[in-house]
Structures are given as structure tokens and as C-alpha cells.
Design a protein around this motif. Structure first.
Motif, PDB file in Angstrom:
ATOM      1  N   LEU A   1      -0.348 -12.528  -2.908  1.00 17.15           N
ATOM      2  CA  LEU A   1       0.530 -11.913  -1.911  1.00 17.15           C
ATOM      3  C   LEU A   1       1.045 -10.563  -2.371  1.00 17.15           C
ATOM      4  CD1 LEU A   1       1.901 -12.372   0.860  1.00 17.15           C
ATOM      5  CD2 LEU A   1       3.869 -13.269  -0.405  1.00 17.15           C
ATOM      6  N   CYS A   2       1.702 -10.517  -3.541  1.00 14.58           N
ATOM      7  CA  CYS A   2       2.242  -9.255  -4.036  1.00 14.58           C
ATOM      8  C   CYS A   2       2.575  -9.386  -5.515  1.00 14.58           C
ATOM      9  CB  CYS A   2       3.473  -8.817  -3.239  1.00 14.58           C
ATOM     10  SG  CYS A   2       4.881  -9.943  -3.379  1.00 14.58           S
TER      11      CYS A   2
ATOM     12  N   SER B   1       8.381  -3.977  -0.896  1.00 13.80           N
ATOM     13  CA  SER B   1       7.919  -3.035  -1.904  1.00 13.80           C
ATOM     14  C   SER B   1       9.038  -2.070  -2.279  1.00 13.80           C
ATOM     15  CB  SER B   1       6.711  -2.247  -1.384  1.00 13.80           C
ATOM     16  OG  SER B   1       6.342  -1.242  -2.306  1.00 13.80           O
TER      17      SER B   1
ATOM     18  N   PHE C   1       1.434   2.835   2.153  1.00 14.27           N
ATOM     19  CA  PHE C   1       0.697   1.647   2.572  1.00 14.27           C
ATOM     20  C   PHE C   1      -0.161   1.947   3.803  1.00 14.27           C
ATOM     21  CE2 PHE C   1       3.867  -0.019  -0.159  1.00 14.27           C
ATOM     22  CZ  PHE C   1       3.416  -1.239  -0.625  1.00 14.27           C
TER      23      PHE C   1
ATOM     24  N   ASN D   1      -1.723  -0.435   5.452  1.00  8.97           N
ATOM     25  CA  ASN D   1      -1.362  -1.514   6.365  1.00  8.97           C
ATOM     26  C   ASN D   1       0.121  -1.829   6.179  1.00  8.97           C
ATOM     27  OD1 ASN D   1      -1.116  -3.740   7.984  1.00  8.97           O
ATOM     28  ND2 ASN D   1      -2.592  -5.015   6.877  1.00  8.97           N
TER      29      ASN D   1
ATOM     30  N   ASP E   1       1.530  -5.122   4.640  1.00 13.19           N
ATOM     31  CA  ASP E   1       1.525  -5.391   3.203  1.00 13.19           C
ATOM     32  C   ASP E   1       2.809  -4.938   2.523  1.00 13.19           C
ATOM     33  OD1 ASP E   1      -1.046  -6.411   3.395  1.00 13.19           O
ATOM     34  OD2 ASP E   1      -1.985  -4.462   3.007  1.00 13.19           O
ATOM     35  N   TYR E   2       3.659  -4.235   3.260  1.00 11.68           N
ATOM     36  CA  TYR E   2       4.880  -3.655   2.689  1.00 11.68           C
ATOM     37  C   TYR E   2       6.020  -4.661   2.581  1.00 11.68           C
ATOM     38  CZ  TYR E   2       8.818  -0.356   2.267  1.00 11.68           C
ATOM     39  OH  TYR E   2       9.934   0.317   1.845  1.00 11.68           O
TER      40      TYR E   2
ATOM     41  N   HIS F   1       7.264  -8.975   3.220  1.00  9.47           N
ATOM     42  CA  HIS F   1       6.930 -10.375   3.460  1.00  9.47           C
ATOM     43  C   HIS F   1       8.236 -11.164   3.598  1.00  9.47           C
ATOM     44  CE1 HIS F   1       2.891  -9.216   2.215  1.00  9.47           C
ATOM     45  NE2 HIS F   1       3.421  -8.711   1.097  1.00  9.47           N
TER      46      HIS F   1
END
Length: 280
Positions: free
Chosen positions: A146-147, A173, A180, A182, A185-186, A188
Motif C-alpha cells: 500500500l505505502c 504522503s 503523484f 495518480n 496513491d496520495y 488512504h
């Protein structure tokens, strides 16, 4: 210069934050101004500087050694909604330098994950290897990355959120959103019950501290020059008054001026040589 709010949005000090100013420097300076006294002083926990990310409806405490200038650089400069605030929190002792763990914490459990806005899915989440992983099964065999906590931190979600469970937290993030491709993705977002949510917050925050300690050793060196308050508190007002003050130079500029009178610098060439005559 940045406004640093104290307790709520009704009081603030204006603080000069340099690139090496640490969160602890700001706390010490505002405390020296007498702004951390009163009713809030009796609340449990310790004072910490918080990032109030209003554009996402989130907040998190900054560790004493973090650099607020880096946090500010990650904000959206067009909206100017975000701010810094000094508040008390029980997390102060957990995130102190002296509480640094000898290894990165691990944790796992079921959470509700917001896969798309308004769409929640039950997932098994694991904190391991300084990262977060998600899987549909609790054996983790189908886990997906995930990250990484090298550039993500844990946030309380303060804005009202339609979630299946009462406690909502997020992994966001620490970089700027423009990096980013997308935007999904920054950020969650997760939901679970209160006790489980607090445990997730503590484990992830502590794991992030460990990563900072190992990857950003410069943060734990000698203290930088303290921040400067350019506003002094006004006891008859709900905010600090502004009075500009020139910052002191970092070095004595007079020591860089050439000495008066004729130069006494020795000629580097041999006496009587053509180079010596040409240089005079």
C-alpha cells in the motif's frame, strides 16, 4: 512568517520558521512568551505542534525533531487552508526521542478501507517492513503493498466522514500532491472501532518515528537556531499583535570587511624576479 495557533483558532503567534527550525524550537519559544499557561496547562499529555491539514480534514502531531518548513512545502500553496497549532496530547510521551523503539513495530488486524470515495471494503492490514500491506484474507498470502513509511505518516481524520465504523484515520504522503501521477496513491483512509483505531495510530506513528531516526539522522544532530516570534501576545485580545523585528545576522559582517590602510600581504614571488616586479 507563519501563524502558529495555540489551543484553538482564536489565539496565535506569528513565528519566523527557517529551513532548519524544529517543532521543539517553536514550542520552546512560544512557551517562553507565556502562551502555554492557563486552563489548557492542566489537561493531560504534553504540548506538541500539530499540522492542521484543513484541505483534507486531517491533523497529526509533529515530532519534536521534525522540520515544519518541510511540512509547509508539502501543502497546496493555492488554497492556504492549512496551519500549525500547539495542542496537548497523550501522544507526546510516545513520540518523544527518548521513547524511540529499537526496532520498527509490527501490527495487523481487520480494517474498513475506503477503496474509492464512499466505497468501503473489509481488508486485513499489516504493518511490517516499515510499510503497510493489504490483503483480503487474514493469512496475508494475497497481500499487496500500500505505502511506505519513508514518505507517509498517520493522521486523525477530523472532518465528518461517512464511514462504517466510528474511528477514522488515514495514511497520507508527506510529499506534495503534485508529485503523484495518480491522486488515489496520495491518501488512504481507514475505519474501525475506537480502541483498535487508537492502537493503529500509535503503532504507525511509532513506526514512522523509527524510519525517520534511521533515514533522517540529520534531524537528530545539534539543535538548529531557534525560531523567532514576531508578534507578542496581547492579553486584551484573542490573538497576538504584530510588531516586526529584524532578525539578527548569523555572523558578524564586520569581520568580513577588509582592514583599513595599505595592504600588508606578502608578495608570493621571489624577490627580483620578473613576476615579482610585474605584481607590484
Amino acid at each position: 512568517q507563519h501563524r502558529v495557533f495555540v489551543g484553538d483558532m482564536q489565539r496565535f503567534n506569528t513565528v519566523e520558521i527557517g529551513p532548519q527550525t524544529r517543532a521543539r524550537d517553536i514550542l520552546d519559544l512560544v512557551e517562553a512568551q507565556g502562551e502555554l499557561r492557563g486552563e489548557a496547562a492542566a489537561e493531560p499529555g504534553g504540548w506538541m505542534l500539530w499540522e492542521i491539514a484543513q484541505d483534507f480534514g486531517m491533523k497529526r502531531p509533529l515530532r519534536d525533531y521534525e522540520l515544519p518548513a518541510e511540512v509547509y512545502a508539502s501543502w497546496n500553496s493555492n488554497t492556504r487552508l492549512n496551519s500549525f497549532m500547539i495542542k496537548k496530547t497523550p501522544l507526546a510521551s510516545l513520540l518523544a526521542s527518548k521513547a524511540m523503539p529499537s526496532s520498527s513495530p509490527m501490527y495487523s488486524g481487520h480494517v474498513q478501507w475506503e477503496s474509492k470515495r464512499g466505497k468501503w471494503n473489509k481488508r486485513w492490514m499489516e504493518l511490517k517492513e516499515h510499510s503497510l500491506w493489504l490483503s483480503k484474507r487474514d493469512n496475508g498470502k494475497d497481500s499487496t503493498f500500500l505505502c511506505s513509511l519513508s514518505n507517509f505518516d498517520c493522521y486523525y481524520v477530523a472532518r465528518t466522514h461517512k464511514a462504517p465504523k466510528p474511528f477514522v484515520f488515514a495514511l497520507k504522503s508527506t510529499d506534495n500532491l503534485t508529485l503523484f501521477e495518480n491522486p488515489a496513491d496520495y491518501l488512504h483512509v481507514f475505519s474501525c472501532n475506537e480502541n483498535e483505531g487508537q492502537r493503529w495510530m500509535e503503532r504507525v506513528l511509532l513506526a514512522r518515528s523509527y524510519v525517520l531516526h534511521k533515514e533522517r539522522t540529520v534531524l537528530f544532530g545539534a539543535a538548529a537556531a531557534p525560531a523567532a516570534v514576531t508578534g507578542s501576545p496581547n492579553q486584551n485580545s484573542s490573538k497576538a499583535t504584530s510588531s516586526s523585528r529584524a532578525a539578527a545576522p548569523l555572523i558578524n559582517v564586520n569581520t568580513l570587511q577588509a582592514p583599513a590602510g595599505p595592504s600588508t600581504t606578502k608578495n608570493p614571488f621571489q624577490s627580483g624576479s620578473l613576476l615579482a616586479k610585474a605584481s607590484t
